[in-house]
Design an enzyme around this catalytic site. Structure first.
Site, PDB file in Angstrom:
ATOM      1  N   GLY A   1       2.784   4.471   1.172  1.00  0.00           N
ATOM      2  CA  GLY A   1       3.320   4.928   2.455  1.00  0.00           C
ATOM      3  C   GLY A   1       3.990   3.875   3.295  1.00  0.00           C
ATOM      4  O   GLY A   1       4.384   4.147   4.436  1.00  0.00           O
TER       5      GLY A   1
ATOM      6  N   LYS B   1       8.315   1.582   0.318  1.00  0.00           N
ATOM      7  CA  LYS B   1       8.912   0.868  -0.819  1.00  0.00           C
ATOM      8  C   LYS B   1      10.079   1.658  -1.412  1.00  0.00           C
ATOM      9  O   LYS B   1      11.164   1.105  -1.645  1.00  0.00           O
ATOM     10  CB  LYS B   1       7.843   0.619  -1.886  1.00  0.00           C
ATOM     11  CG  LYS B   1       6.681  -0.235  -1.406  1.00  0.00           C
ATOM     12  CD  LYS B   1       5.683  -0.507  -2.498  1.00  0.00           C
ATOM     13  CE  LYS B   1       4.953   0.748  -2.932  1.00  0.00           C
ATOM     14  NZ  LYS B   1       4.128   1.339  -1.865  1.00  0.00           N
TER      15      LYS B   1
ATOM     16  N   ASP C   1     -22.713   5.516  11.323  1.00  0.00           N
ATOM     17  CA  ASP C   1     -22.767   4.222  12.024  1.00  0.00           C
ATOM     18  C   ASP C   1     -23.586   3.215  11.232  1.00  0.00           C
ATOM     19  O   ASP C   1     -23.187   2.047  11.077  1.00  0.00           O
ATOM     20  CB  ASP C   1     -23.382   4.391  13.419  1.00  0.00           C
ATOM     21  CG  ASP C   1     -22.543   5.301  14.313  1.00  0.00           C
ATOM     22  OD1 ASP C   1     -21.316   5.333  14.103  1.00  0.00           O
ATOM     23  OD2 ASP C   1     -23.115   5.963  15.190  1.00  0.00           O
TER      24      ASP C   1
ATOM     25  N   PRO D   1       0.834  -1.206   0.000  1.00  0.00           N
ATOM     26  CA  PRO D   1       0.000   0.000   0.000  1.00  0.00           C
ATOM     27  C   PRO D   1       0.871   1.260   0.000  1.00  0.00           C
ATOM     28  O   PRO D   1       2.057   1.210   0.322  1.00  0.00           O
ATOM     29  CB  PRO D   1      -0.792  -0.115   1.311  1.00  0.00           C
ATOM     30  CG  PRO D   1      -0.661  -1.540   1.729  1.00  0.00           C
ATOM     31  CD  PRO D   1       0.644  -2.022   1.200  1.00  0.00           C
TER      32      PRO D   1
ATOM     33  N   GLU E   1     -22.704   9.071  22.334  1.00  0.00           N
ATOM     34  CA  GLU E   1     -21.337   8.573  22.497  1.00  0.00           C
ATOM     35  C   GLU E   1     -21.224   7.615  23.666  1.00  0.00           C
ATOM     36  O   GLU E   1     -20.501   6.613  23.604  1.00  0.00           O
ATOM     37  CB  GLU E   1     -20.355   9.747  22.665  1.00  0.00           C
ATOM     38  CG  GLU E   1     -20.258  10.670  21.463  1.00  0.00           C
ATOM     39  CD  GLU E   1     -19.855   9.926  20.199  1.00  0.00           C
ATOM     40  OE1 GLU E   1     -19.133   8.909  20.294  1.00  0.00           O
ATOM     41  OE2 GLU E   1     -20.273  10.343  19.109  1.00  0.00           O
TER      42      GLU E   1
END
Length: 598
Positions: free
Chosen positions: A197, A200, A493, A195, A417
């Site tokens: 970041g 590589k 959600d 992926p 929450e």
């Protein structure tokens, strides 16, 4: 020195000589006088010779001791030749030689134009513009040696398996006889896959730093030009340079820009410029021997779109996965980056536990953000609290304290929450709740609940997926239980709930009615990144899938509703506490957990 430099030097010297000559002529002792004065000088026999041109008279002084050698005046009487005869002086008309003047009037302007044109063309050539037409076939690869990259394997952490694979490449370049004595050969090409970041390109630079051999670095997009045949010419030139500098390493970054599958959407068939470039690369990879000491490295985050001919044995015959680091790898990466900042003793394992899914680039950005947080509070060193703030900023977004909510909205958000948090605390095998806040962040988040996984997970059971759905529904259930309504705050959600339930039914075969069958398959994917989904089933099956998804969500909703109804008073008290403090930290959540378990 080349021919163009010699030509420019000649032109500059010639101009300097003309300027000096003109200056010396101007320095000669001459004096401009009026016509009356000139006549008086003639009467007094102070002029021995007179030169006449169309505009002026120039009289040569007869006095050898005089400082003035030439007297000049404008002609006001064209018949003065008779007068000159009366005074007995020699006179003649001065014929101006305009040869050089005419020559320069024709040569200098075009010459200046040519010099300006050459200057701008060189500037454009250096930037790869139209001025580089004479060198479009030259490779644009940057050549590094060990001292230029400034990177070695000590600067790379969290990808130990990939490092071991590439260390073998380095050892081969340093001691090729040892690796060839049993008849084995090193792979011609090594493809770094992972992926964005994950490091590589950094790994490739580290190989150059360790091997201490010439390192040709180029991006796949630099082979592509508007001119037909340029890409293939650059590929040939790159490999020609590499053969002259062997042993060496060729690194092609973003290989997918060059090596896309030839059958994928080609409008021009075999005449497409990219296909010609790819064909030339395939030919060059077949044409060099590993004994020559040339190793080809490439990196891509889209291996699924590469041409199969590029990935076959004998070309890129080794693929190295550079994946997101695990918890230990994240701690190692943080240790590398912490050397660059001033920090006190920090528990790296705790930060690594909070950054599940972060890549190496994400962790580097996290360390930088933590340093900026510490700088804003005028601290002498970075603390663990600075990292917590930086993690919240990267995950949830920037605080929006100017986003004012009315009293009712704040109460809804607080209960929402706490519904997430209490459901998570009541269910077993869920991620640990780290923080709950009703401070708005990012674009649309009015509050957030951060959970910290206890360990990296690669497999999940059906019960664990159902618990995730229950936690996501906890906020919506709390709103219904306390205020007897549903709000738009649970839209994100519900989207996540639907995705999990659909995956359980259509991908993981977790529905008893539909059996152990996959009904939806992902197309070209890499490490969880979906490009498209395809399905092949009847409308009747589609209806059964929808009913199964609905059944899972409804059962999880009922389970969550029963849990929160049983602990409704604790939900109210904790929501009131959250309204007062705006944030519940780990200590507050631990006390809440003890209260729920008692």
């Amino acid at each position: 020195m080349n021919k163009s430099s010699n030509f420019i030097s000649f032109i500059i010297t010639f101009i300097v000589i003309l300027v000096i000559q003109n200056f010396l002529i101007g320095m000669s002792s001459s004096k401009k006088v009026s016509y009356d004065e000139f006549q008086n000088l003639l009467k007094d026999k102070k002029i021995s010779e007179v030169y006449i041109d169309d505009k002026s008279l120039q009289g040569v002084s007869s006095d050898a001791t005089s400082k003035v050698k030439v007297y000049t005046t404008n002609i006001v009487n064209l018949e003065m030749a008779k007068e000159l005869e009366a005074y007995g002086v020699k006179f003649q008309k001065n014929i101006e030689n305009t040869f050089f003047k005419d020559i320069f009037s024709w040569i200098i302007p075009p010459l200046i134009f040519v010099l300006i044109w050459v200057f701008f063309m060189k500037k454009m050539a250096s930037k790869g513009g139209m001025g580089s037409m004479m060198s479009v076939g030259k490779s644009k690869a940057k050549v590094y040696v060990e001292k230029d990259t400034g990177v070695n394997f000590g600067d790379v952490a969290g990808v130990d398996e990939a490092k071991d694979e590439l260390l073998e490449i380095v050892n081969f370049l340093k001691d090729s006889e040892r690796y060839g004595k049993l008849g084995g050969r090193m792979p011609k090409g090594v493809l770094l896959v992972g992926p964005p970041g994950t490091g590589k390109t950094l790994l490739a630079k580290a190989v150059a730093g360790e091997a201490k051999v010439p390192f040709f670095s180029i991006s796949g997009s630099e082979f592509v030009e508007m001119f037909v045949g340029v890409g293939a010419a650059r590929v040939r030139d790159l490999f020609d340079q590499a053969r002259k500098s062997s042993p060496c390493i060729i690194f092609i970054d973003e290989l997918d820009a060059l090596g896309k599958a030839r059958s994928a959407g080609g409008m021009n068939g075999g005449n497409d410029e990219k296909e010609q470039t790819l064909n030339q690369l395939l030919t060059e990879m077949d044409g060099f021997d590993t004994k020559s000491g040339i190793i080809l490295l490439a990196a891509t985050n889209r291996p699924e779109i590469l041409d199969p001919a590029l990935l076959r044995a004998g070309r890129f015959d080794r693929q190295v996965l550079v994946d997101r680091p695990d918890k230990k790898g994240r701690a190692d990466i943080l240790k590398v980056h912490l050397k660059k900042i001033k920090s006190n003793a920090i528990d790296l394992d705790q930060i690594a536990a909070l950054t599940t899914g972060f890549t190496g680039a994400d962790l580097a950005n996290l360390v930088n953000e933590a340093a900026l947080v510490a700088t804003r509070r005028n601290a002498e060193a970075v603390e663990l609290s600075d990292f917590n703030i930086a993690i919240e900023r990267l995950i949830a977004g920037l605080e929006k304290r100017n986003r004012l909510l009315n009293t009712f909205e704040r109460s809804v958000v607080a209960h929402h929450e706490m519904g997430h948090a209490i459901t998570s605390l009541l269910l077993k095998g869920t991620d640990e709740v780290h923080k709950v806040s009703i401070i708005p962040r990012g674009i649309g988040a009015l509050g957030y609940t951060i959970q910290r996984p206890t360990e990296d997970r690669f497999l999940m059971k059906k019960e664990e997926l159902e618990n995730k759905i229950c936690i996501l529904l906890g906020g919506r259930v709390a709103e219904k239980l306390i205020f007897d309504h549903y709000s738009t705050g649970a839209s994100d959600d519900l989207s996540k709930v639907t995705d999990i339930a659909r995956s359980m039914v259509a991908r993981y075969g977790m529905s008893r009615e539909l059996g152990h069958i996959t009904y939806e398959s992902e197309g070209h994917t890499f490490l969880g990144q979906n490009s498209y989904k395809s399905h092949d089933y009847s409308e009747e099956t589609a209806r059964e899938i929808d009913l199964a998804i609905k059944d899972i969500v409804e059962n999880c909703y009922k389970k969550t509703f029963l849990l929160l109804t049983e602990h409704k008073e604790i939900l109210k008290r904790s929501a009131t506490q959250l309204l007062e403090t705006e944030t519940l930290e780990s200590n507050d959540i631990q006390l809440l957990k003890e209260e729920l378990s008692s």
